[in-house]
Scaffold this motif. Structure first.
Motif, short mmCIF file in Angstrom:
data_model
loop_
_atom_site.label_atom_id
_atom_site.label_comp_id
_atom_site.label_asym_id
_atom_site.label_seq_id
_atom_site.Cartn_x
_atom_site.Cartn_y
_atom_site.Cartn_z
N ALA A 249 26.76 51.53 3.90
CA ALA A 249 27.22 52.48 2.88
C ALA A 249 28.12 53.52 3.52
CB ALA A 249 26.04 53.15 2.19
N ILE A 250 28.98 54.06 2.69
CA ILE A 250 29.84 55.17 3.11
C ILE A 250 29.74 56.23 2.04
CG2 ILE A 250 31.90 54.08 2.11
CD1 ILE A 250 33.47 55.36 4.49
N SER A 251 29.44 57.45 2.45
CA SER A 251 29.23 58.52 1.49
C SER A 251 30.56 59.09 1.00
CB SER A 251 28.39 59.63 2.11
OG SER A 251 29.18 60.34 3.07
N GLY A 252 30.47 59.92 -0.01
CA GLY A 252 31.67 60.56 -0.54
C GLY A 252 32.37 61.46 0.48
N THR A 253 31.63 61.93 1.46
CA THR A 253 32.20 62.78 2.51
C THR A 253 32.54 62.01 3.77
OG1 THR A 253 29.95 63.34 3.21
CG2 THR A 253 31.03 64.85 1.67
N GLY A 254 32.37 60.68 3.72
CA GLY A 254 32.80 59.85 4.83
C GLY A 254 31.71 59.43 5.80
N GLY A 255 30.49 59.86 5.58
CA GLY A 255 29.40 59.44 6.44
C GLY A 255 29.14 57.95 6.30
N ARG A 256 28.88 57.27 7.42
CA ARG A 256 28.72 55.82 7.40
C ARG A 256 27.32 55.44 7.85
NH1 ARG A 256 34.50 53.52 9.72
NH2 ARG A 256 35.78 55.21 8.88
N ALA B 68 37.21 46.63 -4.58
CA ALA B 68 38.29 47.40 -5.18
C ALA B 68 37.77 48.15 -6.40
CB ALA B 68 39.43 46.48 -5.58
N ALA B 69 38.23 49.38 -6.53
CA ALA B 69 37.86 50.20 -7.70
C ALA B 69 38.92 50.03 -8.77
CB ALA B 69 37.77 51.66 -7.29
N SER B 70 38.45 49.85 -9.98
CA SER B 70 39.35 49.73 -11.12
C SER B 70 39.04 50.81 -12.14
CB SER B 70 39.18 48.35 -11.77
OG SER B 70 39.98 48.21 -12.91
N GLY B 71 40.06 51.45 -12.63
CA GLY B 71 39.83 52.48 -13.62
C GLY B 71 39.83 53.88 -13.06
N ARG B 72 39.48 53.99 -11.78
CA ARG B 72 39.51 55.28 -11.10
C ARG B 72 39.39 55.02 -9.61
NH1 ARG B 72 35.42 59.55 -11.45
NH2 ARG B 72 36.12 59.76 -9.30
N THR B 73 39.47 56.07 -8.82
CA THR B 73 39.31 55.90 -7.37
C THR B 73 37.85 56.13 -7.00
OG1 THR B 73 39.67 58.22 -6.80
CG2 THR B 73 41.63 56.83 -7.08
N PHE B 74 37.56 55.94 -5.73
CA PHE B 74 36.23 56.17 -5.21
C PHE B 74 36.00 57.64 -4.84
CE2 PHE B 74 34.48 52.16 -5.36
CZ PHE B 74 35.25 51.18 -4.74
N MET B 75 37.00 58.47 -5.09
CA MET B 75 36.87 59.87 -4.69
C MET B 75 35.59 60.48 -5.26
SD MET B 75 39.60 62.96 -5.24
CE MET B 75 40.86 62.03 -4.39
N SER B 76 34.83 61.12 -4.40
CA SER B 76 33.55 61.77 -4.68
C SER B 76 32.41 60.77 -4.91
CB SER B 76 33.64 62.72 -5.88
OG SER B 76 33.60 62.00 -7.09
N TYR B 77 32.69 59.47 -4.84
CA TYR B 77 31.63 58.47 -4.96
C TYR B 77 31.22 57.96 -3.58
CZ TYR B 77 31.99 57.94 -10.02
OH TYR B 77 31.94 58.15 -11.36
N SER B 78 29.97 57.65 -3.47
CA SER B 78 29.50 56.91 -2.31
C SER B 78 29.50 55.43 -2.68
CB SER B 78 28.09 57.35 -1.93
OG SER B 78 28.07 58.71 -1.59
N VAL B 79 29.80 54.60 -1.70
CA VAL B 79 29.88 53.16 -1.96
C VAL B 79 29.01 52.41 -0.96
CG1 VAL B 79 31.41 51.16 -2.07
CG2 VAL B 79 32.24 53.40 -2.82
N GLY B 80 28.26 51.47 -1.48
CA GLY B 80 27.38 50.71 -0.62
C GLY B 80 27.59 49.21 -0.79
#
Length: 120
Positions: free
Chosen positions: A50-57, A23-35
């Motif tokens: 990982a999932i990129s900011g544009t949705g690539g998995r 879970a993201a706290s303080g802001r969203t994951f928008m424009s961030y990649s998450v791994g």
């Protein structure tokens, strides 16, 4: 600044499934990649998915699937057919850089980790 909180770890048996959440706290994951990465004592942190900011998995293993909710506040890791060798601390991480997502050094923000233990 992105604060990350993982949940969903625990003790399961070989062959079971488990879903981890970040879970993201303080802001969203928008424009961030998450791994997701994992680590066992004495070994280097290992890429899981990982999932990129544009949705690539991307995934290191077909048993692991990463997804993100439409509100971009939660990233999940679905792990199926777990094996004892999947036992590790699992970390969620986020980055706003364009570097390769498989390398943990490219991530700016990290969660505290959640333990996954798979018994045989």
């Amino acid at each position: 600044q992105v604060q990350l909180v993982e949940s969903g770890g625990g003790l399961v048996q070989a062959g079971d499934s488990l879903s981890l959440s970040c879970a993201a706290s303080g802001r969203t994951f928008m424009s961030y990649s998450v791994g997701w990465f994992r680590q066992i004592p004495g070994k280097e942190r290992e890429f899981v998915a990982a999932i990129s900011g544009t949705g690539g998995r991307y995934s290191a293993d077909s048993r692991f699937t990463i997804s993100r909710d439409n509100a971009e506040t939660l990233v999940s890791l679905q792990m199926n057919n777990l094996k004892p060798e999947d036992t590790a601390v699992y970390y969620c991480a986020a980055t706003n850089t364009a570097a390769t997502l498989r390398n943990w050094v490219n991530y700016n923000y990290w969660g505290q980790g959640t333990q996954v233990t798979v018994s045989s």
